[in-house]
Design an enzyme around this catalytic site. Sequence first.
Site, PDB file in Angstrom:
ATOM      1  N   TYR A   1      -2.690  -0.731  10.078  1.00 25.34           N
ATOM      2  CA  TYR A   1      -2.828  -1.318   8.741  1.00 25.34           C
ATOM      3  C   TYR A   1      -1.572  -1.054   7.917  1.00 25.34           C
ATOM      4  O   TYR A   1      -0.972  -1.967   7.352  1.00 25.34           O
ATOM      5  CB  TYR A   1      -4.054  -0.739   8.031  1.00 25.34           C
ATOM      6  CG  TYR A   1      -4.047  -0.994   6.539  1.00 25.34           C
ATOM      7  CD1 TYR A   1      -4.432  -2.225   6.027  1.00 25.34           C
ATOM      8  CD2 TYR A   1      -3.648   0.003   5.647  1.00 25.34           C
ATOM      9  CE1 TYR A   1      -4.411  -2.471   4.665  1.00 25.34           C
ATOM     10  CE2 TYR A   1      -3.627  -0.227   4.286  1.00 25.34           C
ATOM     11  CZ  TYR A   1      -4.003  -1.466   3.798  1.00 25.34           C
ATOM     12  OH  TYR A   1      -3.962  -1.702   2.441  1.00 25.34           O
TER      13      TYR A   1
ATOM     14  N   LYS B 163       1.565  -3.690   6.525  1.00 26.15           N
ATOM     15  CA  LYS B 163       2.083  -3.789   5.161  1.00 26.15           C
ATOM     16  C   LYS B 163       3.595  -3.564   5.137  1.00 26.15           C
ATOM     17  O   LYS B 163       4.336  -4.260   4.442  1.00 26.15           O
ATOM     18  CB  LYS B 163       1.380  -2.772   4.260  1.00 26.15           C
ATOM     19  CG  LYS B 163      -0.102  -3.012   4.051  1.00 26.15           C
ATOM     20  CD  LYS B 163      -0.363  -4.278   3.259  1.00 26.15           C
ATOM     21  CE  LYS B 163      -1.831  -4.437   2.902  1.00 26.15           C
ATOM     22  NZ  LYS B 163      -2.106  -5.657   2.134  1.00 26.15           N
TER      23      LYS B 163
ATOM     24  N   SER C 264       0.826  -1.201   0.000  1.00 28.60           N
ATOM     25  CA  SER C 264       0.000   0.000   0.000  1.00 28.60           C
ATOM     26  C   SER C 264       0.862   1.254   0.000  1.00 28.60           C
ATOM     27  O   SER C 264       1.963   1.269   0.577  1.00 28.60           O
ATOM     28  CB  SER C 264      -0.887  -0.004   1.248  1.00 28.60           C
ATOM     29  OG  SER C 264      -1.471   1.255   1.461  1.00 28.60           O
TER      30      SER C 264
END
Length: 351
Positions: free
Chosen positions: A160, A164, A135
């Site tokens: 989040y 990643k 991301s």
Amino acid sequence: MSDVTYILVTGGVGYIGSHIVVELVNAGYTPVIIDIFANAVKATDNGRPVVIERMEKIVDKQLIYHDIDILNKSALDDLFAKYSFYAVIHLAGLKAMRESINMPIEFYKVNVFGTLNIVECMKEHGVNNLMFSSSGSVYGTPQYLPIDEKHAVGGCLTPYGKSKYFIEEILRDVSKAEKNWNIILFRYFNPVGSHKSGLIGEDPRATNLMSYVAQVAIGRKPHLSVFGGDYDTHDGTGVRDYVHVVDLALGHIAALKQFTTKGGLKIYNLGSGKECSVLDMVRGMEKASGKKIPYKIVDRKDGDVGSSYSDATLIQTELGWKPEKNYEEMFEDLWRWQKNNPEGYETANSI
């Protein structure tokens, strides 16, 4: 390519995964989908997920799918023993950025441990080609714009994004230790739109800008809350990089050819390289839908940045990929999906 080239797609019934599966079939590959079907409601008479039947309608072919959780190592082992995979496209995981702030343990468990299970199975079964859906959030607050792949990473603003980033670091180490591995890290920016058919698209419950905009346009939400109207941008609202989900899917097809060169790790931004504000996106959706989209400017969210958009030169130079669909198509395709499926797959019928 052999007659059957199996590609494992984890999270293959999700928004991005379903579009990648369609493009894999179109390109002559045989995708094997695994998912837990959380957002693909089993509403058909025969109990099959609606999204599977929708994809099969698009490609005019029966698809292979298994209800497997990436945390279930035993089930993954059985799957890898059953198919001789050429490559793995790993998309499965939790993705709601705001939700991750309140559920960090769950996000780290699913995203990091699930990826370790996939990588261990790949090693044990001799599969060395991996694409991972990372991301643009790994870049954190931009130090310069546009953001290229040399930009510093790790200053992530949510669990989040950190998950990643941690996975990227794990895969870097795998690449250093396992010289025959081919690993591609795709740093997604903001996918929007849907397949031209209007049969597959994003769950309207998704907590991103365009899901809210589309829900306001269809009349299921009264207005859009725009978080921040005083950024240093052309209209005061946040600027982001949006890419059509079909273009994003085609980036993975272009990358499969990269695996003919053995060994190494590559990182690519998958974005349009164009900047677009919240209000630009609202106006685009108003034009596509013919609906007025009411909005209210409210306070900024903690951790939000004013502008974040990619430099997508590297993927265009090395893989020959570039976005083919313009913003107008993005809005039209999103509206077609939303109009035909106001509640997504929740109440969708078989085709």
